[in-house]
Design an enzyme around this catalytic site. Structure first.
Site, short mmCIF file in Angstrom:
data_model
loop_
_atom_site.label_atom_id
_atom_site.label_comp_id
_atom_site.label_asym_id
_atom_site.label_seq_id
_atom_site.Cartn_x
_atom_site.Cartn_y
_atom_site.Cartn_z
N SER A 169 0.81 -1.36 0.01
CA SER A 169 -0.06 0.06 0.21
C SER A 169 0.66 1.19 0.00
O SER A 169 0.65 1.99 0.99
CB SER A 169 -0.98 0.11 0.99
OG SER A 169 -1.78 -1.28 0.94
N ASP A 219 -4.23 -1.31 -1.15
CA ASP A 219 -4.95 -1.51 -0.28
C ASP A 219 -6.61 -1.10 -0.72
O ASP A 219 -7.58 -1.51 -0.46
CB ASP A 219 -4.94 -1.27 1.22
CG ASP A 219 -4.44 0.19 1.47
OD1 ASP A 219 -4.34 0.92 0.24
OD2 ASP A 219 -4.09 0.63 2.61
N ARG A 247 7.41 6.45 -4.46
CA ARG A 247 7.99 7.17 -3.25
C ARG A 247 7.50 6.17 -2.26
O ARG A 247 6.19 5.68 -2.16
CB ARG A 247 7.57 8.43 -3.08
CG ARG A 247 6.41 8.75 -3.01
CD ARG A 247 6.03 10.59 -2.59
NE ARG A 247 6.08 10.90 -4.11
CZ ARG A 247 4.85 11.25 -4.84
NH1 ARG A 247 3.72 10.86 -4.25
NH2 ARG A 247 4.93 11.87 -5.97
C1 BGC Z 1 -0.40 5.25 0.41
C2 BGC Z 1 -1.25 4.46 -0.32
C3 BGC Z 1 -2.29 3.68 0.61
C4 BGC Z 1 -2.78 4.84 1.46
C5 BGC Z 1 -3.56 3.87 2.71
C6 BGC Z 1 -0.78 5.97 1.56
O1 BGC Z 1 0.31 6.58 2.23
O2 BGC Z 1 0.42 6.19 -0.59
O3 BGC Z 1 -0.91 3.87 -1.42
O4 BGC Z 1 -3.47 3.26 -0.01
O5 BGC Z 1 -1.68 5.18 2.25
O6 BGC Z 1 -3.07 2.90 3.31
#
Ligand code: BGC
Length: 500
Positions: free
Chosen positions: A180, A233, A195
């Protein structure tokens, strides 16, 4: 004579610590520095800083919609609008055993999901907490740790009592990898990390294909699995929520980080036209909306506390929207306000306050607890401040802290509503209405968060805002990941993944 009261109880924090509250409180005269009047004056200032008017929210929504569109048109935009190569909705008939590995912001989870069709499933899982060191160490070591946990899980769940494997020779279990963090995808089983977010900083990982890195770790530990998909996610949540309730059109996560996914018509994703994917198809988009307004900071109302959070973070300038909303940051914003008032000589005069000076010591869970304190004396808040920070508080201060938590929590929920409204507006879902599958610690545990999001939607859209309802989502990172692994298998078996 000073009146005193006693309160007792205990709470368990997300960190696993248990805090026993057994507190004696004195009436305010003992602590003359924080009267009702001065605290009320201060509160007014913060009210104006943290309150979002409906008009301002609508302006944010417009700018947000533009960013979403731009992200679909051109590659490498601030809001990257990542095509996930998850094609269309599940049928609900997906079935079979699937493994899911979920590398989240706080935990690592390994799940075995049995999809039973008709929107039903069963799940077995094991959770491991990630240490701060693992989050910052070499990336390959982090994936090795994931593989080690996966191996233990597979060994435990796929051997009989004599230790004999239950798998056929050469059999490989299909695995969905929920990762995620923002990744560019050119295939469903490939993801180049743009990133790290949520405070992660594992070295030698940004810019690399994390699926490939994890595959190397799987090989190193000789685990009988085949990674079929790498999944965000939010995408997992979208698919899992739709599997059990087909009215779901959008998924959001409000947890350590924040983000959203929705289903887009392939013909509207200009930037992948070159791939010549069937224009009738639909594909899930992982918006990565936490990045909205990053770098330029043109649209979001940032206070000086937000600016400090940003500038002192490991990623200054990035994840501008997320830093105002997500669980990783809300406690820190409140701590910075408290520190300012300590410096101004308003709070805790004559007391040792050094424990409050460490960044991130004030957990967002404390804001939830403060807002839900049911006692008149605010005993929970006494407990938090005495137990964790060794300072005494007056009732006026406690009321102030609670009100401040409410302002910060409410702003987060209203900004979240702006993000949802942008997708709803862009996709024209307002009249027909839709469900928004929502998950994450903030959404699930912060008192009133969902109600505040709904109020925000009404402030933006008027009465029609009631057509948009958030609902607690199915476990996207586990079940969603398994369904996507199943959908991918069906497409692969049908020869539909040749070009991607
Ligand atoms: C991430 C996402 C993720 C979200 C919730 C963010 O910091 O970049 O990819 O879906 O957090 O977990």
């Amino acid at each position: 004579m000073v009146a005193s009261r006693r309160g007792s109880g205990s709470i368990t924090l997300p960190t696993g610590q248990t805090m026993t509250i057994h507190t004696r409180t004195h009436e305010e005269e003992d602590l003359p520095h924080a009267t009702k009047k001065t605290m009320a004056d201060h509160l007014r200032k913060y009210e104006s800083l943290f309150t979002l008017t409906p008009q301002r929210m609508r302006m944010i929504v417009e700018a947000f919609k533009d960013s979403l569109e731009l992200g679909l048109q051109k590659p490498k935009q601030v809001v990257p609008m990542i095509p996930t190569f998850v094609f269309g909705w599940p049928t609900g008939k997906e079935s079979g055993d699937f493994l899911a590995l979920d590398l989240g912001g706080t935990n690592l989870r390994v799940c075995l999901v049995t999809l039973q069709g008709e929107g039903k499933f069963e799940m077995t899982q094991t959770k491991y907490r990630l240490t701060e060191e693992q989050k910052q160490d070499e990336g390959q070591k982090l994936f090795d740790f994931c593989a080690e946990c996966l191996k233990t899980f597979v060994d435990t769940n796929f051997t009989d009592e004599d230790g004999t494997s239950l798998l056929k020779p050469g059999e490989l279990l299909p695995l969905g990898f929920t990762f995620s963090y923002p990744c560019y995808q050119s295939r469903i089983d490939h993801g180049e990390l743009i990133r790290w977010t949520k405070g992660f900083g594992a070295k030698n990982t940004e810019g690399r294909d994390v699926a490939e890195m994890f595959r190397q770790s799987i090989e190193k530990y000789k685990i009988p699995v085949v990674m079929t998909a790498i999944i965000n996610d939010t995408t997992g949540t979208l698919i899992a929520s739709h599997y059990v309730n087909p009215k779901t059109k959008i998924a959001v996560i409000f947890g350590t980080g924040c983000n959203a996914a929705y289903m887009e018509d392939v013909k509207n994703i200009d930037k992948i036209k070159v791939l010549k994917i069937n224009e009738q198809d639909q594909m899930a988009i992982n918006c990565e909306w936490g990045a909205f307004d990053s770098f330029e900071h043109e649209h979001l109302p940032r206070t000086k506390y937000d600016i400090i959070v940003d500038e002192t973070s490991n990623k200054p300038g990035e994840q501008a929207f997320e830093k105002l909303i997500s669980g990783r940051y809300l406690g820190e914003i409140l701590r910075l306000v408290i520190c300012e008032l300590i410096d101004e000589g308003v709070l805790f005069l004559g007391q040792e306050t050094y424990k409050l000076e460490t960044p991130y010591v004030f957990e967002t869970a404390f804001l939830s607890l403060m807002e839900s304190d049911p006692t008149d004396e605010l005993l929970m808040i006494i407990g938090i401040f005495t137990h964790f920070f060794a300072v005494e508080t007056t009732l006026a201060e406690r009321q102030f802290f609670r009100a401040l938590a409410m302002l910060i929590g409410r702003r987060a929920a209203r900004l979240s509503a702006c993000g949802i409204a942008a997708i709803v507006g862009k996709m024209d879902y307002l009249d027909e209405g839709c469900l928004v599958g929502a998950d994450g610690s903030l959404y699930n545990k912060y008192p009133g968060f969902a109600d505040r999001v709904h109020e925000g939607l009404i402030d933006i859209f008027g009465e029609k805002g009631r057509n948009i309802k958030t609902v607690h989502a199915e476990d996207g990172s586990g079940v969603g990941s398994a369904i996507i692994a199943a959908m991918t298998k069906v497409r692969r078996d049908a020869g539909l993944y040749p070009h991607v």
